[in-house]
Design a protein around this motif. Sequence first.
Motif, PDB file in Angstrom:
ATOM      1  N   ALA A  89      16.062 -15.788  12.340  1.00 48.91           N
ATOM      2  CA  ALA A  89      15.800 -14.383  12.055  1.00 48.91           C
ATOM      3  C   ALA A  89      15.116 -13.719  13.238  1.00 48.91           C
ATOM      4  O   ALA A  89      14.580 -12.623  13.118  1.00 48.91           O
ATOM      5  CB  ALA A  89      14.929 -14.254  10.808  1.00 48.91           C
ATOM      6  N   SER A  90      15.135 -14.384  14.393  1.00 48.86           N
ATOM      7  CA  SER A  90      14.460 -13.869  15.583  1.00 48.86           C
ATOM      8  C   SER A  90      15.476 -13.485  16.646  1.00 48.86           C
ATOM      9  O   SER A  90      16.386 -14.257  16.945  1.00 48.86           O
ATOM     10  CB  SER A  90      13.509 -14.932  16.144  1.00 48.86           C
ATOM     11  OG  SER A  90      13.008 -14.554  17.412  1.00 48.86           O
ATOM     12  N   VAL A  91      15.292 -12.322  17.242  1.00 55.37           N
ATOM     13  CA  VAL A  91      16.181 -11.899  18.328  1.00 55.37           C
ATOM     14  C   VAL A  91      15.739 -12.468  19.668  1.00 55.37           C
ATOM     15  O   VAL A  91      16.466 -12.398  20.660  1.00 55.37           O
ATOM     16  CB  VAL A  91      16.256 -10.358  18.425  1.00 55.37           C
ATOM     17  CG1 VAL A  91      16.923  -9.759  17.203  1.00 55.37           C
ATOM     18  CG2 VAL A  91      14.874  -9.749  18.656  1.00 55.37           C
ATOM     19  N   THR A  92      14.540 -13.037  19.706  1.00 59.49           N
ATOM     20  CA  THR A  92      13.980 -13.515  20.972  1.00 59.49           C
ATOM     21  C   THR A  92      13.943 -15.033  21.080  1.00 59.49           C
ATOM     22  O   THR A  92      13.715 -15.567  22.171  1.00 59.49           O
ATOM     23  CB  THR A  92      12.542 -12.997  21.150  1.00 59.49           C
ATOM     24  OG1 THR A  92      11.720 -13.551  20.112  1.00 59.49           O
ATOM     25  CG2 THR A  92      12.496 -11.482  21.093  1.00 59.49           C
ATOM     26  N   GLY A  93      14.148 -15.742  19.965  1.00 57.18           N
ATOM     27  CA  GLY A  93      13.970 -17.191  19.976  1.00 57.18           C
ATOM     28  C   GLY A  93      12.512 -17.586  19.835  1.00 57.18           C
ATOM     29  O   GLY A  93      12.168 -18.770  19.912  1.00 57.18           O
ATOM     30  N   LYS A  94      11.636 -16.613  19.601  1.00 53.21           N
ATOM     31  CA  LYS A  94      10.209 -16.869  19.391  1.00 53.21           C
ATOM     32  C   LYS A  94       9.829 -16.475  17.967  1.00 53.21           C
ATOM     33  O   LYS A  94      10.613 -15.849  17.247  1.00 53.21           O
ATOM     34  CB  LYS A  94       9.372 -16.085  20.410  1.00 53.21           C
ATOM     35  CG  LYS A  94       9.666 -16.487  21.856  1.00 53.21           C
ATOM     36  CD  LYS A  94       8.761 -15.769  22.825  1.00 53.21           C
ATOM     37  CE  LYS A  94       9.091 -16.151  24.270  1.00 53.21           C
ATOM     38  NZ  LYS A  94       8.907 -17.585  24.513  1.00 53.21           N
ATOM     39  N   LEU A  95       8.616 -16.853  17.551  1.00 52.15           N
ATOM     40  CA  LEU A  95       8.194 -16.589  16.181  1.00 52.15           C
ATOM     41  C   LEU A  95       8.149 -15.097  15.893  1.00 52.15           C
ATOM     42  O   LEU A  95       7.709 -14.300  16.723  1.00 52.15           O
ATOM     43  CB  LEU A  95       6.810 -17.185  15.926  1.00 52.15           C
ATOM     44  CG  LEU A  95       6.685 -18.706  15.916  1.00 52.15           C
ATOM     45  CD1 LEU A  95       5.257 -19.111  15.574  1.00 52.15           C
ATOM     46  CD2 LEU A  95       7.661 -19.339  14.929  1.00 52.15           C
ATOM     47  N   ASN A  96       8.584 -14.722  14.688  1.00 47.06           N
ATOM     48  CA  ASN A  96       8.459 -13.359  14.198  1.00 47.06           C
ATOM     49  C   ASN A  96       7.069 -13.150  13.592  1.00 47.06           C
ATOM     50  O   ASN A  96       6.442 -14.105  13.130  1.00 47.06           O
ATOM     51  CB  ASN A  96       9.508 -13.075  13.123  1.00 47.06           C
ATOM     52  CG  ASN A  96      10.882 -12.784  13.704  1.00 47.06           C
ATOM     53  OD1 ASN A  96      10.993 -12.241  14.796  1.00 47.06           O
ATOM     54  ND2 ASN A  96      11.925 -13.139  12.985  1.00 47.06           N
ATOM     55  N   PRO A  97       6.601 -11.914  13.520  1.00 46.17           N
ATOM     56  CA  PRO A  97       5.304 -11.653  12.890  1.00 46.17           C
ATOM     57  C   PRO A  97       5.361 -11.602  11.367  1.00 46.17           C
ATOM     58  O   PRO A  97       4.312 -11.609  10.710  1.00 46.17           O
ATOM     59  CB  PRO A  97       4.906 -10.292  13.462  1.00 46.17           C
ATOM     60  CG  PRO A  97       6.200  -9.619  13.774  1.00 46.17           C
ATOM     61  CD  PRO A  97       7.133 -10.712  14.203  1.00 46.17           C
ATOM     62  N   VAL A  98       6.569 -11.532  10.796  1.00 45.28           N
ATOM     63  CA  VAL A  98       6.697 -11.447   9.338  1.00 45.28           C
ATOM     64  C   VAL A  98       7.688 -12.493   8.845  1.00 45.28           C
ATOM     65  O   VAL A  98       8.567 -12.929   9.590  1.00 45.28           O
ATOM     66  CB  VAL A  98       7.147 -10.043   8.880  1.00 45.28           C
ATOM     67  CG1 VAL A  98       6.222  -8.959   9.426  1.00 45.28           C
ATOM     68  CG2 VAL A  98       8.583  -9.768   9.284  1.00 45.28           C
ATOM     69  N   PRO A  99       7.572 -12.917   7.573  1.00 47.32           N
ATOM     70  CA  PRO A  99       8.492 -13.919   7.033  1.00 47.32           C
ATOM     71  C   PRO A  99       9.859 -13.341   6.696  1.00 47.32           C
ATOM     72  O   PRO A  99       9.986 -12.167   6.350  1.00 47.32           O
ATOM     73  CB  PRO A  99       7.783 -14.398   5.769  1.00 47.32           C
ATOM     74  CG  PRO A  99       6.992 -13.206   5.311  1.00 47.32           C
ATOM     75  CD  PRO A  99       6.532 -12.546   6.587  1.00 47.32           C
ATOM     76  N   ALA A 100      10.864 -14.198   6.812  1.00 44.35           N
ATOM     77  CA  ALA A 100      12.227 -13.834   6.412  1.00 44.35           C
ATOM     78  C   ALA A 100      12.806 -14.984   5.608  1.00 44.35           C
ATOM     79  O   ALA A 100      12.666 -16.150   5.992  1.00 44.35           O
ATOM     80  CB  ALA A 100      13.085 -13.557   7.638  1.00 44.35           C
ATOM     81  N   VAL A 101      13.426 -14.654   4.485  1.00 44.03           N
ATOM     82  CA  VAL A 101      14.038 -15.672   3.640  1.00 44.03           C
ATOM     83  C   VAL A 101      15.438 -15.233   3.250  1.00 44.03           C
ATOM     84  O   VAL A 101      15.771 -14.047   3.290  1.00 44.03           O
ATOM     85  CB  VAL A 101      13.209 -15.945   2.354  1.00 44.03           C
ATOM     86  CG1 VAL A 101      11.832 -16.495   2.698  1.00 44.03           C
ATOM     87  CG2 VAL A 101      13.099 -14.688   1.488  1.00 44.03           C
TER      88      VAL A 101
END
Length: 489
Positions: free
Chosen positions: A202-214
């Motif tokens: 769920a990341s466009v950068t390949g790094k951690l997002n600040p919010v959860p995605a399910v």
Amino acid sequence: MKKHVLLFTLLTGSITGMMAQDGSQPVFNAINAEVLSNSKAFETLKESTTAIGHRLTGSANGKKAEQFVFDLLKSYGYDNVKFQPFEVESWSRGHVHLDLLDPAGNRLEELKAVTLAHSPVRVNETAEIVDMGSGLEEDYLADPGKAKGKIVLASLWLSAGSKPGAQNLHRSEKTALAIKYGAKGIMLFNGVKNGVLLTGTASVTGKLNPVPAVCITNEDGLRLRDLLKEKKYHAKISMDNHSGPIKARNVVATLPGTKYPDEKIIVCGHLDSWDLATGATDNGLGSFAIVDMARTFKKLNLQTERTIEFVLFMGEEQGLLGSRAYVKQALKNKTLDQVKYVFNFDMSAAAIGFTAGGRTEAEAFFKSTGDAIRAVDTVFSNKTSAGTAWLHSDHQPFMLQGIPTATSVTNMPQDVYRCYHADCDDISLINRQWMVDQVRFSTMMLYAIANAAELPAKRMDDAATRQFMIDSKLKEALQIAGDWRWKGE
């Protein structure tokens, strides 16, 4: 199936000087006979899914898969096979719970869910649910403050009622939009029915997002959409995940060109897969077909004027990390100009044609070469066209540098794709003949283009590449992902 007899005997063990564009068919017949008799694509895929399982980048399984393919290519006679290491931020899932609450905070039920990759390491978030339709920017612009502080519900596919001509976005881009408009989380519901859950980044950068995605099921998503029409509901998302720097390795085997060794035709696919699946369909189909194409070239000792590089990328699922690393290194080394064409086979099998990635000038070459392939076997119906440019697979970093790309047209039943990234993905879904057809027809096309008197398309300059992205309607998606190279726009 139309079969042909070999028109020649391989007295020296090598095939040279026969090119499809000159109307010479013997080399195609040799490829056809070899692959029909001796293809190992399905068998090596099956061995991988049985002995290794999933091939998640950064995991012990991922490392085993890298070595497995390296050893296969060595056994096929590639003394120059190598690893291309790169470092990535790994991510792996822990637990997840998704509870549906009434406005007073009372727990109504737990919804079936899987975490989408690059969600935060720790989450305990409760907020009101808001329906954002398909999760496109137009859905947010209708009421820019609607998602702020809320948990977004959106369809992974285009919802009924989307504007005519609307283009869907990747799950990572939909998550990026939710973050942009202030959401505390996002629930994406699958387009596939019967309770199938899909994972993926769920990341466009390949790094951690600040919010959860399910991801939740199609049935629960549609039910929630109906419930929200009547009154407000809340969701509580709790999860834990793991993240940290790890090393992964692309696997590269090279068949040197005889006349233009510094001109490369890359044939690539991603070896990695998600942990919920064995990666049989995504992308065992493509990656183990590529390994068998490499085997076929060596077995027949096929000679090509241009170099062919067989590349198995890792990290595609986490954001094209392996292919980005390849292009970054080539730019640094000033060797990217050597890459003249990229064939990317992602979930590719049962080839019946080729598309030229939106490069209309290449269509004639693919069509005429396809006619020569069809003369070997009419199973190949030559459903060939210029096609359209597309994103979210390992050709993308090359395409953004103006390099022409291509892929095959598949003839697999649509049901195969329902288990994409899901726990129902398994070798039992795969028909061996699909892989045999992919290998023999793609090998013929690769041989033809590597020996072409002139390549059907050439690298575009920066201005032409920018316009090509705009004309292909990719600018918005690239901007959302932070991949639009032309800053200030």
